[in-house]
Design a protein around this motif. Structure first.
Motif, PDB file in Angstrom:
ATOM      1  N   ILE A  10       0.792  -1.306  -0.134  1.00 39.20           N
ATOM      2  CA  ILE A  10      -0.073  -0.005   0.090  1.00 39.20           C
ATOM      3  C   ILE A  10       1.093   1.310  -0.044  1.00 39.20           C
ATOM      4  CG2 ILE A  10      -1.638   1.112   1.299  1.00 39.20           C
ATOM      5  CD1 ILE A  10      -3.004  -1.537   2.157  1.00 39.20           C
ATOM      6  N   ILE A  12       3.755   1.778  -1.302  1.00 38.79           N
ATOM      7  CA  ILE A  12       4.116   1.968  -2.717  1.00 38.79           C
ATOM      8  C   ILE A  12       3.318   2.280  -3.519  1.00 38.79           C
ATOM      9  CG2 ILE A  12       5.141   0.299  -4.786  1.00 38.79           C
ATOM     10  CD1 ILE A  12       6.650  -1.563  -2.750  1.00 38.79           C
ATOM     11  N   PHE A  13       2.099   1.848  -3.243  1.00 39.74           N
ATOM     12  CA  PHE A  13       0.861   2.425  -4.302  1.00 39.74           C
ATOM     13  C   PHE A  13       0.562   3.952  -3.915  1.00 39.74           C
ATOM     14  CE2 PHE A  13      -1.256  -2.128  -4.265  1.00 39.74           C
ATOM     15  CZ  PHE A  13      -0.458  -2.451  -5.247  1.00 39.74           C
ATOM     16  N   LEU A  14       0.834   4.414  -2.687  1.00 42.57           N
ATOM     17  CA  LEU A  14       0.471   5.705  -2.298  1.00 42.57           C
ATOM     18  C   LEU A  14       1.577   6.560  -3.013  1.00 42.57           C
ATOM     19  CD1 LEU A  14      -0.942   5.399   1.369  1.00 42.57           C
ATOM     20  CD2 LEU A  14      -1.922   5.466  -0.827  1.00 42.57           C
ATOM     21  N   ILE A  16       3.187   5.899  -5.549  1.00 45.67           N
ATOM     22  CA  ILE A  16       2.859   5.938  -7.160  1.00 45.67           C
ATOM     23  C   ILE A  16       1.721   7.191  -7.422  1.00 45.67           C
ATOM     24  CG2 ILE A  16       2.301   5.028  -9.272  1.00 45.67           C
ATOM     25  CD1 ILE A  16       3.549   2.361  -8.143  1.00 45.67           C
ATOM     26  N   SER A  17       0.631   7.068  -6.464  1.00 44.15           N
ATOM     27  CA  SER A  17      -0.526   7.908  -6.567  1.00 44.15           C
ATOM     28  C   SER A  17       0.135   9.542  -6.530  1.00 44.15           C
ATOM     29  CB  SER A  17      -1.252   7.825  -5.327  1.00 44.15           C
ATOM     30  OG  SER A  17      -1.870   6.714  -5.313  1.00 44.15           O
ATOM     31  N   GLU A  19       3.131  10.535  -7.329  1.00 42.70           N
ATOM     32  CA  GLU A  19       3.770  10.640  -8.462  1.00 42.70           C
ATOM     33  C   GLU A  19       2.903  10.869  -9.605  1.00 42.70           C
ATOM     34  OE1 GLU A  19       6.198   7.941 -11.590  1.00 42.70           O
ATOM     35  OE2 GLU A  19       7.063   7.736  -9.792  1.00 42.70           O
ATOM     36  N   ILE A  20       1.780  10.373  -9.795  1.00 46.97           N
ATOM     37  CA  ILE A  20       0.698  10.451 -10.899  1.00 46.97           C
ATOM     38  C   ILE A  20       0.178  11.963 -10.606  1.00 46.97           C
ATOM     39  CG2 ILE A  20      -1.387   9.977 -11.543  1.00 46.97           C
ATOM     40  CD1 ILE A  20      -0.669   7.004 -10.672  1.00 46.97           C
ATOM     41  N   GLU A  21      -0.140  12.426  -9.375  1.00 48.25           N
ATOM     42  CA  GLU A  21      -0.727  13.736  -9.177  1.00 48.25           C
ATOM     43  C   GLU A  21       0.231  14.813  -9.220  1.00 48.25           C
ATOM     44  OE1 GLU A  21      -3.220  14.946  -5.306  1.00 48.25           O
ATOM     45  OE2 GLU A  21      -2.408  12.855  -5.381  1.00 48.25           O
ATOM     46  N   GLU A  23       2.632  14.530 -11.982  1.00 52.86           N
ATOM     47  CA  GLU A  23       3.110  14.330 -13.148  1.00 52.86           C
ATOM     48  C   GLU A  23       2.761  15.686 -13.982  1.00 52.86           C
ATOM     49  OE1 GLU A  23       1.305  11.076 -15.146  1.00 52.86           O
ATOM     50  OE2 GLU A  23       3.097   9.946 -14.716  1.00 52.86           O
TER      51      GLU A  23
ATOM     52  N   PHE B  47     -10.851  -1.762  -1.554  1.00 50.23           N
ATOM     53  CA  PHE B  47      -9.353  -1.485  -1.412  1.00 50.23           C
ATOM     54  C   PHE B  47      -9.051  -0.221  -2.225  1.00 50.23           C
ATOM     55  CE2 PHE B  47      -5.047  -2.114  -3.214  1.00 50.23           C
ATOM     56  CZ  PHE B  47      -4.121  -2.149  -1.749  1.00 50.23           C
ATOM     57  N   ASN B  51      -7.755   3.383  -0.240  1.00 45.63           N
ATOM     58  CA  ASN B  51      -6.494   3.762  -0.348  1.00 45.63           C
ATOM     59  C   ASN B  51      -6.387   4.979  -1.319  1.00 45.63           C
ATOM     60  OD1 ASN B  51      -5.104   2.093   1.366  1.00 45.63           O
ATOM     61  ND2 ASN B  51      -5.714   0.581   0.002  1.00 45.63           N
ATOM     62  N   LEU B  53      -6.756   5.058  -4.605  1.00 46.70           N
ATOM     63  CA  LEU B  53      -5.981   4.902  -5.739  1.00 46.70           C
ATOM     64  C   LEU B  53      -6.633   5.401  -6.971  1.00 46.70           C
ATOM     65  CD1 LEU B  53      -4.950   1.228  -5.327  1.00 46.70           C
ATOM     66  CD2 LEU B  53      -3.954   3.010  -4.399  1.00 46.70           C
ATOM     67  N   PHE B  54      -6.091   5.880  -8.047  1.00 51.85           N
ATOM     68  CA  PHE B  54      -6.405   6.541  -9.311  1.00 51.85           C
ATOM     69  C   PHE B  54      -7.235   5.520 -10.071  1.00 51.85           C
ATOM     70  CE2 PHE B  54      -3.440   9.714  -8.170  1.00 51.85           C
ATOM     71  CZ  PHE B  54      -3.947  10.788  -8.730  1.00 51.85           C
ATOM     72  N   THR B  85       5.743  -6.712  -4.585  1.00 45.80           N
ATOM     73  CA  THR B  85       4.579  -5.982  -5.120  1.00 45.80           C
ATOM     74  C   THR B  85       4.305  -6.089  -6.318  1.00 45.80           C
ATOM     75  OG1 THR B  85       5.436  -4.541  -3.070  1.00 45.80           O
ATOM     76  CG2 THR B  85       3.632  -3.759  -4.500  1.00 45.80           C
ATOM     77  N   TYR B 192      -1.109   1.437 -12.132  1.00 46.65           N
ATOM     78  CA  TYR B 192       0.008   1.243 -10.975  1.00 46.65           C
ATOM     79  C   TYR B 192       0.933   0.240 -11.450  1.00 46.65           C
ATOM     80  CZ  TYR B 192      -2.644   4.294  -7.897  1.00 46.65           C
ATOM     81  OH  TYR B 192      -3.261   5.454  -7.589  1.00 46.65           O
ATOM     82  N   LYS B 195       3.516   2.136 -13.894  1.00 50.80           N
ATOM     83  CA  LYS B 195       4.338   2.799 -13.056  1.00 50.80           C
ATOM     84  C   LYS B 195       5.204   2.021 -12.456  1.00 50.80           C
ATOM     85  CE  LYS B 195       1.913   6.666 -14.107  1.00 50.80           C
ATOM     86  NZ  LYS B 195       2.680   7.450 -15.279  1.00 50.80           N
ATOM     87  N   ILE B 199       9.753   1.877 -12.814  1.00 51.44           N
ATOM     88  CA  ILE B 199      10.363   2.255 -11.533  1.00 51.44           C
ATOM     89  C   ILE B 199      11.315   1.145 -11.399  1.00 51.44           C
ATOM     90  CG2 ILE B 199      10.298   2.856  -9.043  1.00 51.44           C
ATOM     91  CD1 ILE B 199       7.557   3.985  -9.597  1.00 51.44           C
TER      92      ILE B 199
END
Lengths: 172, 250
Positions: A10, A12-14, A16-17, A19-21, A23, B47, B51, B53-54, B85, B192, B195, B199
């Protein structure tokens, strides 16, 4: 149902979020977003939606007498005039002049029709922003596409009204 | 639709009550049919929401195969490049995609589903059916009773038709919800996945070296697609797919 993702995933996902924001879009797209309010067919479309709606965004400089659109050709480009003017020719007759802030080519592009007139640059250093619409992304961008079509219907209606007025004036 | 039920009963309260029973039974049955998929999409949707997520406006489902193919290519260059992950995300995408395709394949004809399954499970249909059977058990039915039986059968037929329409509405409502959820979840996870894949690829010396040798400008999907388009047979279906995929990368 338990998901396989743990706290570390989670985090890691955050990241990336974030980073997307943060960009930033490329230069052409940035410019398109900055003039979005001046392009009638993009009225009421969110900038994130617009980013997904357009592709092949490009700035192009034209010289005096350069052809931008040729009668009968097929292309999906829509043009927005940043600088300079453009002339519309039909059967070698100059029928209209377009100025900065005006959009053209949207009808042929959206309805996948052949171009019905020539458009030629009227000055040296005519700068246009050209782009295409990704109409196949209905799944995730339906709202923006619906607004686009509504705006387009409005634009076509306006052009028809102008034509009606011009026709009435000719008849007089 | 309501006209049919009004034939069953003109009394508003009874009408509403019967409608409620039909909806409850239909919902229960639809949830029984879609129990696995419903629970699956609910847990992933929660989920994503929890969180924040986009869910992109771009269609990454269209590029799914390309992204999974790139992942395999990168792994071939460096088997160790992917973190747990990324590997989990890849597994989850493949699993969800498989379940989504299976779900679409298993969508049944709603009329058949109703007549073969629900009609025998519904208490209310069972009750009305047994009333007719009991009626028929009477020997030497008078003319009046025969007329009554005929009208009961007619009413039962119309009732079943009304029930089917209600069931069909609920069935397709759930089907659409599950289908849309699958698409949204996959679209989000693919973003995700993409990306994170790049990375991690950038951290791999072996991959960076390989991209340098191939003169691929950057370690990203756009550069990879442009490189592939240069070396690929033009205007083949794969070429067109790669060209179209470029639309997501401005």
């Amino acid at each position: 149902m338990n998901l396989d993702f743990n706290l570390e995933d989670i985090e890691i996902f955050l990241d990336i979020s974030e980073e997307i924001e943060n960009e930033s879009p490329n230069q052409s797209l940035k410019k398109l977003l900055s003039v979005q309010d001046r392009i009638d067919i993009f009225k009421d479309i969110d900038s994130m939606e617009l980013k997904a709606l357009v592709y092949d965004v490009e700035f192009k400089k034209y010289k005096f007498k350069d052809y931008i659109i040729k009668d009968g050709e097929y292309s999906e480009n829509i043009f927005f005039i940043i600088k300079g003017e453009c002339h519309i020719f039909k059967n070698n007759k100059n029928i209209a002049k377009l100025s900065p802030g005006e959009t053209f080519g949207e009808i042929g592009a959206i309805f996948k029709q052949e171009r019905t007139a020539d458009v030629v640059a009227a000055n040296n250093d005519t700068v246009l922003l050209k782009f295409k619409i990704d109409e196949e992304n209905l799944e995730f961008n339906a709202r923006a596409l619906a607004i686009l079509y509504k705006n387009l219907a409005f634009a076509i209606s306006n052009k028809l009204q102008e034509l009606n007025i011009a026709y009435i004036n000719i008849k007089k | 639709m309501s006209d049919t039920l009004e034939i069953v009963s003109n009394d508003d309260a009874i009408y509403e009550h019967i409608k409620e029973i039909i909806q409850e039974e239909s919902q229960k049955f639809v949830l029984e049919i879609f129990s696995f998929e419903f629970e699956l999409v609910e847990s992933h949707t929660n989920f994503i929401e929890e969180n924040e997520l986009f869910i992109p406006y771009e269609n990454y489902l269209f590029t799914k195969e390309i992204l999974l193919e790139i992942f395999k290519v990168l792994k071939m260059n460096d088997v160790e490049f992917a973190s747990t992950t990324l590997a989990k995300l890849n597994k989850e995408i493949e699993f969800l995609d498989f379940k989504y395709k299976e779900f679409k394949k298993n969508i049944k004809n709603v009329k058949l589903l109703f007549s073969n399954n629900l009609a025998s499970k519904s208490d209310i249909i069972y009750y009305l059916n047994s009333e007719i059977i009991n009626f028929k058990k009477h020997k030497n039915l008078s003319e009046n009773m025969q007329k009554e039986l005929q009208s009961l059968e007619k009413m039962f037929y119309k009732f079943k038709h009304y029930y089917l329409l209600e069931f069909s509405d609920i069935y397709f409502e759930y089907k659409t919800y599950i289908e849309d959820s699958f698409k949204q979840i996959l679209n989000s996870y693919l973003l995700y996945f993409e990306k994170l894949m790049w990375i991690e690829a950038k951290k791999s010396e072996k991959i960076v070296e390989k991209f340098n040798v191939l003169s691929i400008k950057n370690l990203d999907t756009k550069s990879y697609l442009i490189y592939q388009l240069k070396v690929m047979q033009p205007y083949s279906s794969k070429y067109n797919k790669y060209l179209k995929a470029l639309r997501n990368y401005k």
